[in-house]
Design an enzyme around this catalytic site. Structure first.
Site, PDB file in Angstrom:
ATOM      1  N   PHE A   1      -8.738  20.738  21.432  1.00  0.00           N
ATOM      2  CA  PHE A   1      -7.503  21.114  20.746  1.00  0.00           C
ATOM      3  C   PHE A   1      -7.224  20.203  19.549  1.00  0.00           C
ATOM      4  CE2 PHE A   1      -6.360  23.387  24.647  1.00  0.00           C
ATOM      5  CZ  PHE A   1      -5.741  24.502  24.106  1.00  0.00           C
TER       6      PHE A   1
ATOM      7  N   GLU B   1      -0.352  26.797  38.929  1.00  0.00           N
ATOM      8  CA  GLU B   1      -1.042  28.001  38.447  1.00  0.00           C
ATOM      9  C   GLU B   1      -2.271  28.295  39.309  1.00  0.00           C
ATOM     10  OE1 GLU B   1      -1.583  27.086  34.257  1.00  0.00           O
ATOM     11  OE2 GLU B   1       0.361  27.983  33.779  1.00  0.00           O
TER      12      GLU B   1
ATOM     13  N   ASP C   1      -5.398  13.688  24.254  1.00  0.00           N
ATOM     14  CA  ASP C   1      -5.348  13.119  25.604  1.00  0.00           C
ATOM     15  C   ASP C   1      -5.872  11.689  25.699  1.00  0.00           C
ATOM     16  OD1 ASP C   1      -4.374  15.510  26.474  1.00  0.00           O
ATOM     17  OD2 ASP C   1      -6.056  15.980  27.826  1.00  0.00           O
TER      18      ASP C   1
ATOM     19  N   ALA D   1      -1.536  20.241  25.261  1.00  0.00           N
ATOM     20  CA  ALA D   1      -2.157  20.817  24.072  1.00  0.00           C
ATOM     21  C   ALA D   1      -1.325  20.651  22.793  1.00  0.00           C
ATOM     22  CB  ALA D   1      -2.466  22.287  24.337  1.00  0.00           C
TER      23      ALA D   1
HETATM   24  C1  LIG Z   1      -6.945  22.808  33.791  1.00  0.00           C
HETATM   25  C2  LIG Z   1      -6.057  22.385  32.663  1.00  0.00           C
HETATM   26  C3  LIG Z   1      -4.932  23.133  32.356  1.00  0.00           C
HETATM   27  C4  LIG Z   1      -4.108  22.754  31.297  1.00  0.00           C
HETATM   28  N1  LIG Z   1      -3.010  23.523  31.013  1.00  0.00           N
HETATM   29  C5  LIG Z   1      -2.238  23.198  29.954  1.00  0.00           C
HETATM   30  C6  LIG Z   1      -1.139  24.003  29.581  1.00  0.00           C
HETATM   31  O1  LIG Z   1      -0.852  25.010  30.235  1.00  0.00           O
HETATM   32  N2  LIG Z   1      -0.403  23.645  28.503  1.00  0.00           N
HETATM   33  C7  LIG Z   1      -0.705  22.537  27.770  1.00  0.00           C
HETATM   34  O2  LIG Z   1      -0.041  22.258  26.780  1.00  0.00           O
HETATM   35  N3  LIG Z   1      -1.736  21.730  28.104  1.00  0.00           N
HETATM   36  C8  LIG Z   1      -2.510  22.033  29.161  1.00  0.00           C
HETATM   37  N4  LIG Z   1      -3.572  21.242  29.500  1.00  0.00           N
HETATM   38  C9  LIG Z   1      -3.812  20.022  28.717  1.00  0.00           C
HETATM   39  C10 LIG Z   1      -4.543  20.320  27.420  1.00  0.00           C
HETATM   40  O3  LIG Z   1      -5.631  21.189  27.663  1.00  0.00           O
HETATM   41  C11 LIG Z   1      -5.030  19.003  26.835  1.00  0.00           C
HETATM   42  O4  LIG Z   1      -3.888  18.218  26.584  1.00  0.00           O
HETATM   43  C12 LIG Z   1      -5.811  19.198  25.552  1.00  0.00           C
HETATM   44  O5  LIG Z   1      -6.997  19.909  25.798  1.00  0.00           O
HETATM   45  C13 LIG Z   1      -6.165  17.851  24.938  1.00  0.00           C
HETATM   46  O6  LIG Z   1      -6.852  18.072  23.757  1.00  0.00           O
HETATM   47  P1  LIG Z   1      -7.889  16.982  23.231  1.00  0.00           P
HETATM   48  O7  LIG Z   1      -8.360  17.467  21.902  1.00  0.00           O
HETATM   49  O8  LIG Z   1      -7.301  15.630  23.332  1.00  0.00           O
HETATM   50  O9  LIG Z   1      -9.074  17.018  24.276  1.00  0.00           O
HETATM   51  P2  LIG Z   1      -9.972  18.231  24.764  1.00  0.00           P
HETATM   52  O10 LIG Z   1      -9.377  19.531  24.405  1.00  0.00           O
HETATM   53  O11 LIG Z   1     -10.279  17.943  26.192  1.00  0.00           O
HETATM   54  O12 LIG Z   1     -11.306  18.056  23.907  1.00  0.00           O
HETATM   55  C14 LIG Z   1     -12.144  16.934  24.056  1.00  0.00           C
HETATM   56  C15 LIG Z   1     -13.534  17.309  23.571  1.00  0.00           C
HETATM   57  O13 LIG Z   1     -14.315  16.107  23.472  1.00  0.00           O
HETATM   58  C16 LIG Z   1     -15.615  16.400  23.898  1.00  0.00           C
HETATM   59  N5  LIG Z   1     -16.243  15.125  24.289  1.00  0.00           N
HETATM   60  C17 LIG Z   1     -15.854  14.301  25.276  1.00  0.00           C
HETATM   61  N6  LIG Z   1     -16.643  13.219  25.318  1.00  0.00           N
HETATM   62  C18 LIG Z   1     -17.558  13.361  24.342  1.00  0.00           C
HETATM   63  C19 LIG Z   1     -18.655  12.573  23.903  1.00  0.00           C
HETATM   64  N7  LIG Z   1     -18.948  11.397  24.465  1.00  0.00           N
HETATM   65  N8  LIG Z   1     -19.407  13.038  22.873  1.00  0.00           N
HETATM   66  C20 LIG Z   1     -19.119  14.219  22.281  1.00  0.00           C
HETATM   67  N9  LIG Z   1     -18.099  15.000  22.677  1.00  0.00           N
HETATM   68  C21 LIG Z   1     -17.313  14.576  23.673  1.00  0.00           C
HETATM   69  C22 LIG Z   1     -15.444  17.370  25.042  1.00  0.00           C
HETATM   70  O14 LIG Z   1     -16.610  18.126  25.274  1.00  0.00           O
HETATM   71  C23 LIG Z   1     -14.278  18.230  24.536  1.00  0.00           C
HETATM   72  O15 LIG Z   1     -14.718  19.378  23.870  1.00  0.00           O
HETATM   73  C24 LIG Z   1      -4.405  21.589  30.550  1.00  0.00           C
HETATM   74  C25 LIG Z   1      -5.536  20.822  30.873  1.00  0.00           C
HETATM   75  C26 LIG Z   1      -6.353  21.230  31.916  1.00  0.00           C
HETATM   76  C27 LIG Z   1      -7.558  20.398  32.245  1.00  0.00           C
END
Ligand SMILES: Cc1cc2nc3c(=O)[nH]c(=O)nc-3n(C[C@H](O)[C@H](O)[C@H](O)COP(=O)(O)OP(=O)(O)OC[C@H]3O[C@@H](n4cnc5c(N)ncnc54)[C@H](O)[C@@H]3O)c2cc1C
Length: 417
Positions: A14, A170, A300, A316
């Site tokens: 995200f 959920e 996150d 998200a």
């Molecule tokens: C089951 C579930 C349900 C959720 N439901 C909700 C909801 O209803 N509403 C809401 O607002 N939030 C929800 N969330 C939370 C939301 O999805 C997260 O807050 C959001 O995805 C965080 O975004 P991000 O970009 O920080 O990390 P992410 O979206 O997790 O992206 C991190 C990326 O980094 C990549 N990565 C990790 N380590 C490495 C590495 N060493 N090298 C290369 N790539 C790497 C991963 O493959 C991934 O694609 C939910 C989370 C989960 C797990």
């Protein structure tokens, strides 16, 4: 030719995707790295796990996400380290990549709270692989029970969901509907009524971040669907075929879904970034990493601060807004301007309990429940999904399931543990 500043974004979730998008037209070259070649829509992973949607509906290839942005490239690889002096990102089995700005957007995984057996036996729900693995496992439990019905006494059809936040609620609601509406007719010779969905939550209610009215509606919705609520209890131990609760009760259960905690990606520590409570990267008000010039952290993995400096929840909207903010700050810096502090706009919180039932706390003190809450939940999730193809496919799948209760309950990769 003059080299343009290089921006490397670690993680195409995200947050990372928004960093790259907000650098549209900026005089920089962006490389977005991910260990998967797709971005995952985590909020719908529980639907993959409970046979509500096929896996491909909640993922989108990163290479297809920036069609009109010629300053973005994708690198399929796993980041394993950073040489801060040489300003190089180290990848597993590949040449390092040079950077001027590095944005850590690597997300989070499950937090096990040191519960014995949890990391070994419980199912986390952070990746598409984990969701698919859980779906396979759930369907296999019913197949196993049909062959040897005595195994029901042994917990083969008991599903324990740990954590009463949005994901736990959920998952429990969807599991219960899968069992009662789908598996009951799939397995006519099996006493499916003996299947149990148990939701364990250490606090005295579910969805404690939401308004008490929403909490009460969620409790009622779950109970109506036959979910057994164990509120005020926590999990003390998990084994292959049982769960021990804090009060000492042992539930025979072959499936424990872990929705109880969030642990920032350990890459933050591996890279030697400053971390605070819970292991999240410590950032300044503009989201640059403290004491690491050129480094930024979002989503996150970071302790993204609210207006009072307190860490925002790992959701998200925080990841997306922090990603957009960092992209804009990098664009400002490379064009000779100073950075600005991050300001979060709260969009509210929602969770679905099941068909025509969801709760939503929206800005302005608006609380939606039931069908209206559910319709707003559907609309919002469709809006935020990546890719028109995915949106159309999800809409069709939801519409079909709504009319028929038919679900893609395939065992695609049988796995034995
Ligand atoms: C089951 C579930 C349900 C959720 N439901 C909700 C909801 O209803 N509403 C809401 O607002 N939030 C929800 N969330 C939370 C939301 O999805 C997260 O807050 C959001 O995805 C965080 O975004 P991000 O970009 O920080 O990390 P992410 O979206 O997790 O992206 C991190 C990326 O980094 C990549 N990565 C990790 N380590 C490495 C590495 N060493 N090298 C290369 N790539 C790497 C991963 O493959 C991934 O694609 C939910 C989370 C989960 C797990």
């Amino acid at each position: 030719m003059v080299d343009r500043p290089k921006v490397v974004v670690v993680g195409a979730g995200f947050g990372g995707v928004q960093v790259a998008r907000s650098l549209l037209g900026a005089p920089v070259d962006v490389t977005i790295i991910d260990r998967q070649n797709y971005t995952t829509f985590q909020p719908l992973l529980y639907q993959v796990a409970t046979s509500g949607l096929p896996a491909a509906d909640v993922a989108y290839p990163v290479r297809g996400m920036f069609p009109r942005q010629d300053n973005v490239r994708f690198r399929y690889g796993t980041v394993v380290g950073v040489d801060w002096d040489a300003r190089l990102v180290q990848l597993d089995g590949q040449e390092p990549l040079a950077f001027d700005h590095l944005v850590l957007a690597a997300g989070a995984g499950a937090r096990w709270f040191g519960v014995p057996g949890a990391a070994e036996w419980a199912f986390p729900l952070y990746t598409l692989d984990e969701a698919s693995h859980l779906r396979n496992h759930i369907v296999q439990q019913f197949e196993a029970a049909e062959v040897v019905p005595e195994r029901i006494d042994d917990g083969v059809l008991t599903f324990v969901v740990v954590g009463g936040g949005p994901t736990g609620v959920e998952t429990a609601g969807a599991l219960s509907e899968l069992v009662t509406k789908v598996f009951r007719s799939d397995y006519p010779d099996l006493d499916v009524a003996r299947a149990r969905v148990v939701l364990v939550e250490a606090q005295d209610s579910v969805l404690t971040a939401l308004h008490p009215k929403s909490q009460a509606a969620a409790v009622q919705g779950l109970e109506e669907r036959g979910v057994e609520l164990r509120l005020g209890e926590s999990v003390a131990e998990v084994s292959r075929s049982s769960v021990k609760l804090s009060g000492g009760e042992v539930l025979p259960a072959h499936t424990v879904v872990w929705c109880a905690g969030v642990s920032p990606n350990p890459l933050a520590e591996t890279l030697g970034l400053p971390t605070g409570r819970g292991g999240r990267v410590t950032v300044s008000p503009d989201l640059s990493v403290v004491d690491r010039p050129g480094a930024w952290a979002i989503g996150d993995v970071a302790a993204v601060p609210d207006k009072d400096g307190m860490p925002l929840p790992q959701v998200a909207p925080v990841a997306m807004q922090s990603g957009r903010h960092v992209g804009r700050q990098i664009a400002r810096l490379v064009t000779g301007r100073g950075t600005q502090r991050f300001r979060y706009k709260d969009k509210g919180t929602m969770a679905t309990i099941g068909r025509r039932d969801a709760v939503a706390d929206l800005p302005g003190g608006l609380h939606l429940t039931g069908t209206i809450g559910w319709l707003s939940w559907l609309a919002l999730h469709l809006l935020y999904l990546s890719g028109v193809r995915n949106r159309v496919s999800v809409l069709l799948n939801w519409g079909w399931a709504y009319v028929t209760w038919d679900r893609p309950r395939l065992i695609l990769r049988p796995q034995r543990r």
